[in-house]
Scaffold this motif. Structure first.
Motif, mmCIF file in Angstrom:
data_model
loop_
_atom_site.group_PDB
_atom_site.id
_atom_site.type_symbol
_atom_site.label_atom_id
_atom_site.label_comp_id
_atom_site.label_asym_id
_atom_site.label_seq_id
_atom_site.Cartn_x
_atom_site.Cartn_y
_atom_site.Cartn_z
ATOM 1 N N ILE A 164 0.851 -1.194 0.000
ATOM 2 C CA ILE A 164 0.000 0.000 0.000
ATOM 3 C C ILE A 164 0.884 1.240 0.000
ATOM 4 N N LYS B 204 1.456 5.158 0.506
ATOM 5 C CA LYS B 204 0.871 6.256 1.260
ATOM 6 C C LYS B 204 1.420 7.626 0.838
ATOM 7 N N GLU C 131 2.765 0.667 3.399
ATOM 8 C CA GLU C 131 2.223 -0.272 4.378
ATOM 9 C C GLU C 131 2.246 -1.666 3.775
#
Length: 251
Positions: free
Chosen positions: A223, A225, A250
């Motif tokens: 993920i 960010k 992440e």
């Protein structure tokens, strides 16, 4: 989810012709920038043995990984730097050549032998594969050969299908065939965040040129960010002739 802050920086070899930008005048600037960013893990490109060891002295909270059978003035290895709370399961340096396990081997047409260093790491209970690479200046044809080998070796290493992060100085831009090949397997954090294109090489001028040649790429499980090109100048000295890049992820 496990948060992970990563970074990539070409630290520029210690060239006497750099004058006021020589390593001795900017090493503290680079170390200060790294401390400010506080990455969990980062990749450095270029750098001779004495530079790497001096940076390690300035960054005691990090350990670096590289398999360097012989350091000398013409061998600049990509290193992976890991903060103390990151556990390392495996690490190695492979050569971007038809014979990746033979030190200093290279593809035809490459100016220098080029290599990639990887670690299989774990933060908290989350394992991941972090790869740091530096492609050649010679030509797109040479870089394409090296990219093909890089992808093949990554596939061999990642037989357990860990989330992957690939960083490095690719010496080419997002309009190149190399970028197209790599982004068939990886996601460019910069593009995914829809950030405007910038330059990451500046030649100690602060004025970007040559496009965005330093990338952070991730596999689809990761993920994304945040991403940023770092233009700080601690002590009013540029840490390198490249702007470092960072991303918050992440797993």
């Amino acid at each position: 989810m496990t948060s992970l802050r990563v970074m990539s920086v070409n630290i520029r070899y210690d060239n006497p012709k750099d004058g006021p930008n020589r390593w001795c005048f900017r090493k503290k600037s680079l170390a200060t920038l790294i401390k400010e960013v506080n990455p969990d893990i980062f990749g450095s490109q270029e750098g001779w043995e004495d530079q790497i060891n001096e940076l390690k002295t300035l960054l005691p909270q990090y350990k670096y990984y590289v398999s360097a059978p012989e350091w000398n003035r013409k061998r600049m290895f990509p290193c992976v730097w890991v903060r103390e709370d990151i556990n390392i399961r495996e690490s190695n340096t492979l050569w971007l050549s038809p014979t990746p396990v033979i030190p200093f081997s290279k593809v035809s047409g490459s100016i220098f032998p080029r290599s990639t260093t990887y670690v299989i790491a774990q933060k908290a209970n989350t394992p991941f594969l972090f790869i740091n690479a530096h492609l050649d200046l010679a030509s797109e044809e040479v870089r394409l050969k090296q990219t093909t080998i890089l992808l093949r070796e990554i596939e061999k290493v990642n037989h357990k299908s860990y989330p992957m992060i690939l960083v490095g100085d690719f010496n080419t831009t997002s309009t190149s065939p190399i970028y197209t090949v790599l982004t068939e397997k990886f996601i460019d954090v910069w593009k995914w965040l829809e950030l405007p294109e910038e330059h990451t090489f500046h030649g100690f001028t602060g004025r970007g040129m040559r496009g965005r040649i330093d990338w952070i790429l991730v596999s689809s499980e990761v993920i994304i960010k945040k991403a940023k090109i770092l233009k700080q100048t601690p002590f009013d000295v540029y840490p390198s002739d490249h702007f470092p890049v960072m991303a918050e992820l992440e797993l």
